[in-house]
Design a protein around this motif. Structure first.
Motif, PDB file in Angstrom:
ATOM      1  N   TYR A 179      -3.780  10.702 -11.002  1.00 32.68           N
ATOM      2  CA  TYR A 179      -3.107  10.269  -9.788  1.00 32.68           C
ATOM      3  C   TYR A 179      -3.890   9.211  -9.042  1.00 32.68           C
ATOM      4  CZ  TYR A 179       0.118  14.003 -10.677  1.00 32.68           C
ATOM      5  OH  TYR A 179       1.065  14.796 -11.266  1.00 32.68           O
ATOM      6  N   ASP A 180      -3.141   8.286  -8.449  1.00 33.88           N
ATOM      7  CA  ASP A 180      -3.727   7.124  -7.799  1.00 33.88           C
ATOM      8  C   ASP A 180      -3.728   7.216  -6.276  1.00 33.88           C
ATOM      9  OD1 ASP A 180      -1.870   6.001 -10.335  1.00 33.88           O
ATOM     10  OD2 ASP A 180      -3.943   5.270 -10.264  1.00 33.88           O
ATOM     11  N   TYR A 181      -2.746   7.877  -5.715  1.00 34.55           N
ATOM     12  CA  TYR A 181      -2.610   7.966  -4.267  1.00 34.55           C
ATOM     13  C   TYR A 181      -2.349   9.409  -3.871  1.00 34.55           C
ATOM     14  CZ  TYR A 181      -2.015   2.942  -4.694  1.00 34.55           C
ATOM     15  OH  TYR A 181      -2.193   1.616  -4.992  1.00 34.55           O
ATOM     16  N   GLN A 218       0.830  -1.180   0.000  1.00 35.50           N
ATOM     17  CA  GLN A 218       0.000   0.000   0.000  1.00 35.50           C
ATOM     18  C   GLN A 218       0.880   1.250   0.000  1.00 35.50           C
ATOM     19  OE1 GLN A 218      -3.239   0.127  -0.222  1.00 35.50           O
ATOM     20  NE2 GLN A 218      -3.553   2.324   0.094  1.00 35.50           N
ATOM     21  N   VAL A 219       0.688   2.081  -1.014  1.00 32.76           N
ATOM     22  CA  VAL A 219       1.453   3.311  -1.104  1.00 32.76           C
ATOM     23  C   VAL A 219       0.915   4.335  -0.107  1.00 32.76           C
ATOM     24  CG1 VAL A 219       2.077   5.242  -2.600  1.00 32.76           C
ATOM     25  CG2 VAL A 219       2.014   2.922  -3.529  1.00 32.76           C
ATOM     26  N   GLN A 220       1.810   4.970   0.613  1.00 40.11           N
ATOM     27  CA  GLN A 220       1.422   6.021   1.551  1.00 40.11           C
ATOM     28  C   GLN A 220       2.276   7.247   1.317  1.00 40.11           C
ATOM     29  OE1 GLN A 220       1.718   4.095   5.432  1.00 40.11           O
ATOM     30  NE2 GLN A 220      -0.491   3.759   5.403  1.00 40.11           N
ATOM     31  N   LEU A 221       1.656   8.409   1.497  1.00 37.21           N
ATOM     32  CA  LEU A 221       2.328   9.690   1.306  1.00 37.21           C
ATOM     33  C   LEU A 221       2.105  10.553   2.534  1.00 37.21           C
ATOM     34  CD1 LEU A 221       1.032  10.378  -2.309  1.00 37.21           C
ATOM     35  CD2 LEU A 221       3.303   9.572  -1.695  1.00 37.21           C
ATOM     36  N   VAL A 222       3.171  11.197   2.992  1.00 33.99           N
ATOM     37  CA  VAL A 222       3.065  12.077   4.146  1.00 33.99           C
ATOM     38  C   VAL A 222       3.738  13.399   3.809  1.00 33.99           C
ATOM     39  CG1 VAL A 222       3.604  12.436   6.563  1.00 33.99           C
ATOM     40  CG2 VAL A 222       3.034  10.143   5.741  1.00 33.99           C
ATOM     41  N   THR A 267      -2.244  30.719  -0.207  1.00 33.07           N
ATOM     42  CA  THR A 267      -2.781  30.057   0.983  1.00 33.07           C
ATOM     43  C   THR A 267      -3.719  28.933   0.598  1.00 33.07           C
ATOM     44  OG1 THR A 267      -2.575  32.033   2.352  1.00 33.07           O
ATOM     45  CG2 THR A 267      -4.204  30.380   3.042  1.00 33.07           C
ATOM     46  N   ALA A 268      -3.430  27.732   1.098  1.00 31.58           N
ATOM     47  CA  ALA A 268      -4.220  26.550   0.747  1.00 31.58           C
ATOM     48  C   ALA A 268      -3.664  25.351   1.506  1.00 31.58           C
ATOM     49  CB  ALA A 268      -4.154  26.282  -0.754  1.00 31.58           C
ATOM     50  N   VAL A 269      -4.389  24.262   1.430  1.00 34.78           N
ATOM     51  CA  VAL A 269      -3.841  22.976   1.840  1.00 34.78           C
ATOM     52  C   VAL A 269      -3.159  22.378   0.612  1.00 34.78           C
ATOM     53  CG1 VAL A 269      -4.327  20.675   2.712  1.00 34.78           C
ATOM     54  CG2 VAL A 269      -5.630  22.624   3.577  1.00 34.78           C
ATOM     55  N   TYR A 270      -1.923  21.977   0.777  1.00 37.28           N
ATOM     56  CA  TYR A 270      -1.132  21.429  -0.323  1.00 37.28           C
ATOM     57  C   TYR A 270      -1.053  19.917  -0.181  1.00 37.28           C
ATOM     58  CZ  TYR A 270       0.257  26.033  -1.894  1.00 37.28           C
ATOM     59  OH  TYR A 270       0.244  27.315  -2.401  1.00 37.28           O
ATOM     60  N   TYR A 271      -1.364  19.240  -1.271  1.00 36.35           N
ATOM     61  CA  TYR A 271      -1.376  17.790  -1.309  1.00 36.35           C
ATOM     62  C   TYR A 271      -0.344  17.275  -2.313  1.00 36.35           C
ATOM     63  CZ  TYR A 271      -6.048  18.393   0.737  1.00 36.35           C
ATOM     64  OH  TYR A 271      -7.109  18.744   1.538  1.00 36.35           O
ATOM     65  N   CYS A 272       0.333  16.207  -1.939  1.00 38.00           N
ATOM     66  CA  CYS A 272       1.151  15.530  -2.937  1.00 38.00           C
ATOM     67  C   CYS A 272       0.435  14.257  -3.380  1.00 38.00           C
ATOM     68  CB  CYS A 272       2.549  15.221  -2.419  1.00 38.00           C
ATOM     69  SG  CYS A 272       2.656  13.925  -1.193  1.00 38.00           S
ATOM     70  N   ALA A 273       0.801  13.780  -4.542  1.00 39.44           N
ATOM     71  CA  ALA A 273       0.128  12.635  -5.114  1.00 39.44           C
ATOM     72  C   ALA A 273       1.088  11.833  -5.983  1.00 39.44           C
ATOM     73  CB  ALA A 273      -1.080  13.084  -5.942  1.00 39.44           C
ATOM     74  N   ILE A 274       0.766  10.558  -6.116  1.00 43.20           N
ATOM     75  CA  ILE A 274       1.533   9.647  -6.961  1.00 43.20           C
ATOM     76  C   ILE A 274       0.658   9.172  -8.109  1.00 43.20           C
ATOM     77  CG2 ILE A 274       2.350   7.252  -7.078  1.00 43.20           C
ATOM     78  CD1 ILE A 274       3.808   7.655  -4.514  1.00 43.20           C
ATOM     79  N   GLY A 275       1.222   9.231  -9.319  1.00 45.92           N
ATOM     80  CA  GLY A 275       0.524   8.724 -10.494  1.00 45.92           C
ATOM     81  C   GLY A 275       1.300   7.573 -11.102  1.00 45.92           C
ATOM     82  N   ILE A 276       0.757   6.378 -11.007  1.00 48.99           N
ATOM     83  CA  ILE A 276       1.484   5.186 -11.462  1.00 48.99           C
ATOM     84  C   ILE A 276       1.621   5.182 -12.986  1.00 48.99           C
ATOM     85  CG2 ILE A 276       1.424   2.667 -11.568  1.00 48.99           C
ATOM     86  CD1 ILE A 276       0.034   2.741  -8.844  1.00 48.99           C
ATOM     87  N   ARG A 277       0.574   5.629 -13.663  1.00 50.87           N
ATOM     88  CA  ARG A 277       0.603   5.651 -15.126  1.00 50.87           C
ATOM     89  C   ARG A 277       0.339   7.049 -15.676  1.00 50.87           C
ATOM     90  NH1 ARG A 277      -1.494   1.090 -13.308  1.00 50.87           N
ATOM     91  NH2 ARG A 277      -3.460   2.166 -12.867  1.00 50.87           N
ATOM     92  N   CYS A 323       7.349  15.579   0.710  1.00 51.31           N
ATOM     93  CA  CYS A 323       6.369  14.493   0.665  1.00 51.31           C
ATOM     94  C   CYS A 323       7.135  13.187   0.639  1.00 51.31           C
ATOM     95  CB  CYS A 323       5.489  14.627  -0.556  1.00 51.31           C
ATOM     96  SG  CYS A 323       4.348  13.250  -0.803  1.00 51.31           S
ATOM     97  N   ALA A 324       7.026  12.439   1.719  1.00 50.25           N
ATOM     98  CA  ALA A 324       7.722  11.160   1.831  1.00 50.25           C
ATOM     99  C   ALA A 324       6.779  10.040   1.435  1.00 50.25           C
ATOM    100  CB  ALA A 324       8.214  10.970   3.258  1.00 50.25           C
ATOM    101  N   ALA A 325       7.263   9.185   0.535  1.00 47.75           N
ATOM    102  CA  ALA A 325       6.451   8.088   0.030  1.00 47.75           C
ATOM    103  C   ALA A 325       6.973   6.759   0.544  1.00 47.75           C
ATOM    104  CB  ALA A 325       6.458   8.084  -1.486  1.00 47.75           C
TER     105      ALA A 325
END
Length: 124
Positions: A111-113, A1-5, A91-101, A22-24
């Protein structure tokens, strides 16, 4: 399971700088596209920056181009977002994401995660 913090958010004055991290974990990080998105209160989530899974190409939203740099350290499974000359409208909440394809990675549906986000507040 991929996790991002995500980490590194905070309160900064206009004109200041921040570096988000962003640590994956849980996947072959080096083969994934990585992106940063943000969401301000009452607004939709919007693309900020992406770095491709193939050749490390980078893409930026027009609103941040020239002020933001996305980079990745595959040895640390970490992607960074360095932001300079910050404005109150950042100003915002910033999200990181992973896209497998993912392709260019400029759209949220590539993005998947997703991480849970880190708050960035820029005071005027």
């Amino acid at each position: 399971q991929v996790q991002l913090v995500e980490s590194g958010g905070g309160l900064v004055q206009a004109g200041g700088s921040l570096r988000l991290s962003c640590a994956a974990s849980g996947g072959i990080f080096s083969t994934y596209a990585m992106g940063w998105f943000r969401q301000a209160p009452g607004k939709e989530r919007e693309f900020v920056a992406a770095i491709s899974r193939n050749d490390g190409s980078t893409y930026y939203a027009d609103s941040v181009k020239g002020r933001v740099t996305i980079s990745r350290d595959n040895a640390k499974n970490t992607v960074y977002l360095s932001m300079n000359s910050l404005k109150p409208e950042d100003t915002a909440v910033y999200y990181c994401a992973i896209g497998i394809r993912a392709g260019r990675g400029t759209n949220w549906y590539e993005y998947d995660y997703w991480g849970r986000g880190t708050q960035v507040t820029v005071s005027s």
